[in-house]
Scaffold this active site. Structure first.
Site, PDB file in Angstrom:
ATOM      1  N   LYS A  67     -36.032  38.987   1.521  1.00 27.04           N
ATOM      2  CA  LYS A  67     -35.254  37.881   2.237  1.00 27.04           C
ATOM      3  C   LYS A  67     -33.720  38.514   2.029  1.00 27.04           C
ATOM      4  O   LYS A  67     -33.061  38.368   1.046  1.00 27.04           O
ATOM      5  CB  LYS A  67     -35.415  36.443   1.190  1.00 27.04           C
ATOM      6  CG  LYS A  67     -34.732  35.487   1.750  1.00 27.04           C
ATOM      7  CD  LYS A  67     -35.260  34.416   0.926  1.00 27.04           C
ATOM      8  CE  LYS A  67     -34.560  32.995   1.481  1.00 27.04           C
ATOM      9  NZ  LYS A  67     -34.618  32.689   2.629  1.00 27.04           N
TER      10      LYS A  67
ATOM     11  N   ARG B 101     -38.419  36.800  -6.429  1.00 25.54           N
ATOM     12  CA  ARG B 101     -38.436  37.221  -5.317  1.00 25.54           C
ATOM     13  C   ARG B 101     -36.959  37.946  -4.814  1.00 25.54           C
ATOM     14  O   ARG B 101     -37.040  38.828  -4.251  1.00 25.54           O
ATOM     15  CB  ARG B 101     -38.672  36.124  -3.997  1.00 25.54           C
ATOM     16  CG  ARG B 101     -38.778  36.425  -2.686  1.00 25.54           C
ATOM     17  CD  ARG B 101     -39.078  35.593  -1.878  1.00 25.54           C
ATOM     18  NE  ARG B 101     -38.385  34.445  -1.697  1.00 25.54           N
ATOM     19  CZ  ARG B 101     -38.491  33.334  -1.084  1.00 25.54           C
ATOM     20  NH1 ARG B 101     -39.339  33.057  -0.416  1.00 25.54           N
ATOM     21  NH2 ARG B 101     -37.510  32.333  -0.950  1.00 25.54           N
TER      22      ARG B 101
HETATM   23  N1  PLP Z   1     -39.812  31.947   6.197  1.00 29.63           N
HETATM   24  C1  PLP Z   1     -38.440  32.494   6.411  1.00 29.63           C
HETATM   25  C2  PLP Z   1     -38.050  33.401   7.351  1.00 29.63           C
HETATM   26  C3  PLP Z   1     -37.295  31.745   5.698  1.00 29.63           C
HETATM   27  O1  PLP Z   1     -36.068  32.104   5.837  1.00 29.63           O
HETATM   28  C4  PLP Z   1     -37.580  30.741   4.776  1.00 29.63           C
HETATM   29  C5  PLP Z   1     -37.010  30.207   3.739  1.00 29.63           C
HETATM   30  O2  PLP Z   1     -36.339  30.437   3.039  1.00 29.63           O
HETATM   31  C6  PLP Z   1     -39.131  30.633   4.689  1.00 29.63           C
HETATM   32  C7  PLP Z   1     -40.192  31.004   5.499  1.00 29.63           C
HETATM   33  C8  PLP Z   1     -39.603  29.301   3.494  1.00 29.63           C
HETATM   34  O3  PLP Z   1     -39.381  29.999   2.244  1.00 29.63           O
HETATM   35  P1  PLP Z   1     -39.157  29.065   0.863  1.00 29.63           P
HETATM   36  O4  PLP Z   1     -40.235  28.210   0.867  1.00 29.63           O
HETATM   37  O5  PLP Z   1     -39.199  30.000  -0.223  1.00 29.63           O
HETATM   38  O6  PLP Z   1     -37.943  28.527   1.016  1.00 29.63           O
END
Ligand code: PLP
Length: 301
Positions: free
Chosen positions: A151, A52
């Site tokens: 991200k 990712r």
């Molecule tokens: N959505 C957002 C906006 C986030 O910042 C996060 C955290 O990282 C997630 C969802 C959950 O993603 P993950 O399970 O990869 O931490």
């Protein structure tokens, strides 16, 4: 002993870990990041997090200075050097040092920072009782602006939603997209359970495709639950039998009230509990071993 932070090829004590004020990560939020959990000496879904990260970098046209395998080794080294068994790792790649203009061509080298800290867990009580949340006016960014699948270091969209939740006195919020569909929390993905189906919004609606989300979807399918990616509205959310959020920090946490409406009977539901148990089992039995001599112990993610 002070924690050591990886900064551009060096491990430095936490209080000396600094970057330039001309770094475009600082000036413009120009960069990408990941948050990874380490459970019992094993990094959970590290390859997925790296994938990712590299995909986020590709979309924002940030050239990574080395391949994912090398980045993986640096992450593992950072955990090892700090002797951590259970940790939260923050891996940040910014555009790097430039001048005061926004042009990324002025930033010859990305800045790479890896922080591995011991983790502060949410109170157990929250997992037992479940969260009360609200939907907020700030909409999740449209995919054609900055795609939420990236991200990026630019978290103002989520921070504004969080601020609105803070003003209303709620620990987490639910965001809608510009069409009014439910998409995610401020830093978590959302699931509902309705008539036996487990439903989560599809990535194209404008979400971060969470690593925990994907793991929970796999678990749901392996438990032969009817797992679907679909659009849903606040109406569907209010009338769901169960609701929960997933994320690297929160793991899997039940939601029992949204905008003053009780979800189901107002208690964490059976499907949520089943998936939470399955997730705990998964996090204890998989992951990339961090320490030498540990390689035979865990299966890779
Ligand atoms: N959505 C957002 C906006 C986030 O910042 C996060 C955290 O990282 C997630 C969802 C959950 O993603 P993950 O399970 O990869 O931490």
């Amino acid at each position: 002993m002070s924690l050591k932070v990886y900064v551009n090829g060096h491990f430095v004590p936490k209080d000396q870990a600094v970057i330039s004020v001309y770094d475009h990560g600082f000036l413009y939020g120009d960069g990408v990041f990941e948050g990874v959990r380490v459970y019992n000496g094993r990094a959970f879904r590290l390859d997925e997090h790296l994938k990712r990260l590299y995909e986020s970098a590709k979309t924002v046209a940030l050239d990574m200075p080395f391949p994912p395998e090398e980045m993986k080794e640096k992450v593992l080294q950072t955990i090892r050097i700090n002797g951590l068994q259970d940790a939260y790792v923050r891996l940040v790649v910014s555009r790097g040092r430039g001048d005061l203009g926004i042009d990324p061509r002025k930033c010859p080298e990305p800045t790479i920072v890896i922080i591995a800290e011991s983790i502060t867990l949410y109170p157990e009580e929250l997992y037992e009782k479940g969260l009360k949340v609200v939907t907020v006016p700030t909409r999740r960014m449209h995919s054609e602006m900055v795609n939420p699948r990236v991200k990026s270091l630019n978290y103002l969209n989520n921070i504004l939603a969080k601020v609105e939740g803070n003003h209303l006195g709620y620990p987490e919020v639910i965001m809608l997209n510009s069409e009014g569909y439910v998409v995610e929390g401020s830093a978590d993905n959302i699931f509902i359970v309705r008539d036996g189906a487990v439903i989560t919004p599809a990535p194209h609606l404008g979400i971060l495709e969470g690593i925990t989300r994907n793991a929970v979807m796999e678990l749901a399918r392996s438990l032969e639950l009817d797992m679907r990616e679909e659009v849903f509205t606040r109406h569907d959310l209010f009338n769901a039998d169960e609701c929960f959020l997933t994320g690297t920090a929160a793991e899997l946490i039940p939601v029992v009230e949204v905008d003053g409406r009780k979800i189901g009977d107002g208690k964490p539901g059976p499907v949520t509990r089943r998936l939470w148990e399955a997730f705990k089992e998964l996090r204890e039995t998989t992951g990339t071993p961090v320490y030498e001599g540990d390689k035979g112990r865990a299966s890779a993610d």
